[in-house]
Write a protein that holds these residues in place. Structure first.
Motif, mmCIF file in Angstrom:
data_model
loop_
_atom_site.group_PDB
_atom_site.id
_atom_site.type_symbol
_atom_site.label_atom_id
_atom_site.label_comp_id
_atom_site.label_asym_id
_atom_site.label_seq_id
_atom_site.Cartn_x
_atom_site.Cartn_y
_atom_site.Cartn_z
ATOM 1 N N LYS A 62 35.845 56.310 17.155
ATOM 2 C CA LYS A 62 34.647 56.201 17.539
ATOM 3 C C LYS A 62 33.985 54.874 18.119
ATOM 4 C CE LYS A 62 33.556 60.482 15.548
ATOM 5 N NZ LYS A 62 32.520 60.948 14.465
ATOM 6 N N LEU A 63 34.592 53.822 17.379
ATOM 7 C CA LEU A 63 34.122 52.545 17.352
ATOM 8 C C LEU A 63 34.448 51.961 18.664
ATOM 9 C CD1 LEU A 63 34.614 51.223 13.663
ATOM 10 C CD2 LEU A 63 32.581 52.116 14.613
ATOM 11 N N GLY A 64 33.701 51.234 19.096
ATOM 12 C CA GLY A 64 33.988 50.578 20.273
ATOM 13 C C GLY A 64 34.621 49.481 20.171
ATOM 14 N N HIS A 65 35.259 48.564 21.129
ATOM 15 C CA HIS A 65 35.872 47.317 21.372
ATOM 16 C C HIS A 65 35.059 46.463 21.688
ATOM 17 C CE1 HIS A 65 39.965 48.860 20.113
ATOM 18 N NE2 HIS A 65 39.797 50.080 20.947
ATOM 19 N N PRO A 67 34.976 42.207 22.672
ATOM 20 C CA PRO A 67 34.268 42.714 23.977
ATOM 21 C C PRO A 67 35.233 44.067 24.504
ATOM 22 C CG PRO A 67 35.413 40.832 24.481
ATOM 23 C CD PRO A 67 35.809 40.997 22.943
ATOM 24 N N PRO A 68 34.566 44.813 25.400
ATOM 25 C CA PRO A 68 35.293 45.941 25.929
ATOM 26 C C PRO A 68 36.485 45.347 26.660
ATOM 27 C CG PRO A 68 33.074 45.930 26.782
ATOM 28 C CD PRO A 68 33.331 44.746 26.045
ATOM 29 N N ILE A 69 37.569 46.120 26.809
ATOM 30 C CA ILE A 69 39.061 45.884 27.295
ATOM 31 C C ILE A 69 38.941 46.364 28.633
ATOM 32 C CG2 ILE A 69 41.548 46.007 27.316
ATOM 33 C CD1 ILE A 69 40.947 46.756 24.156
ATOM 34 N N PRO A 70 38.943 45.437 29.758
ATOM 35 C CA PRO A 70 38.860 46.140 31.150
ATOM 36 C C PRO A 70 40.107 46.680 31.430
ATOM 37 C CG PRO A 70 39.488 43.771 31.028
ATOM 38 C CD PRO A 70 39.150 44.174 29.744
ATOM 39 N N PRO A 71 39.817 47.851 32.365
ATOM 40 C CA PRO A 71 41.030 48.201 32.947
ATOM 41 C C PRO A 71 42.140 47.630 33.505
ATOM 42 C CG PRO A 71 39.124 49.079 34.233
ATOM 43 C CD PRO A 71 38.667 47.988 33.303
ATOM 44 N N LEU A 72 43.443 47.707 33.451
ATOM 45 C CA LEU A 72 44.464 47.364 34.148
ATOM 46 C C LEU A 72 44.213 47.238 35.652
ATOM 47 C CD1 LEU A 72 47.612 48.180 32.024
ATOM 48 C CD2 LEU A 72 46.139 46.060 31.864
ATOM 49 N N THR A 73 44.431 46.127 36.430
ATOM 50 C CA THR A 73 44.266 45.920 37.630
ATOM 51 C C THR A 73 45.759 46.502 38.163
ATOM 52 O OG1 THR A 73 44.544 43.630 37.611
ATOM 53 C CG2 THR A 73 42.193 44.636 38.041
ATOM 54 N N LYS A 74 45.735 47.250 38.988
ATOM 55 C CA LYS A 74 46.753 47.616 39.796
ATOM 56 C C LYS A 74 47.226 46.885 41.164
ATOM 57 C CE LYS A 74 46.760 52.172 38.138
ATOM 58 N NZ LYS A 74 46.071 53.548 38.423
ATOM 59 N N ASN A 75 48.504 46.386 41.440
ATOM 60 C CA ASN A 75 48.862 45.590 42.435
ATOM 61 C C ASN A 75 49.509 46.639 43.633
ATOM 62 O OD1 ASN A 75 48.251 43.063 41.183
ATOM 63 N ND2 ASN A 75 50.225 43.300 40.157
ATOM 64 N N LYS A 76 48.670 46.450 44.649
ATOM 65 C CA LYS A 76 49.242 47.503 45.619
ATOM 66 C C LYS A 76 49.964 46.999 46.734
ATOM 67 C CE LYS A 76 44.991 50.250 45.855
ATOM 68 N NZ LYS A 76 43.916 50.504 46.218
#
Ligand SMILES: [Zn+2]
Length: 76
Positions: A62-65, A67-76
């Protein structure tokens, strides 16, 4: 020996004093807490360790990270 913070039994000796056999540093495999064998009982004894800083392994999830880990950006 138990980890004073989370009371896990998965504790390893991480390092020993380079000169003589003066102290050892222990590492808890569960919560990564490290402490030195020569520290006071308020650190080394699970019973006397400050309860405000105790960790329950079941609550790690339940512990947060920080700093927060951002979502992976998807290359379109
Ligand atoms: Zn621990």
């Amino acid at each position: 020996m138990k980890c004073p913070r989370c009371e896990s039994k998965f504790v390893n000796v991480m390092v020993k004093s380079p000169v003589g056999d003066v102290w050892e540093v222990y590492l808890c495999d569960t919560c990564k807490f490290t402490w030195r064998s020569t520290e006071g009982e308020n650190i080394t004894d699970p019973e006397q360790y400050d309860k405000r800083f105790k960790l329950n392994p079941e609550e790690f999830e339940k512990l947060g990270h920080i700093p927060p880990i951002p979502p992976l950006t998807k290359n379109k």
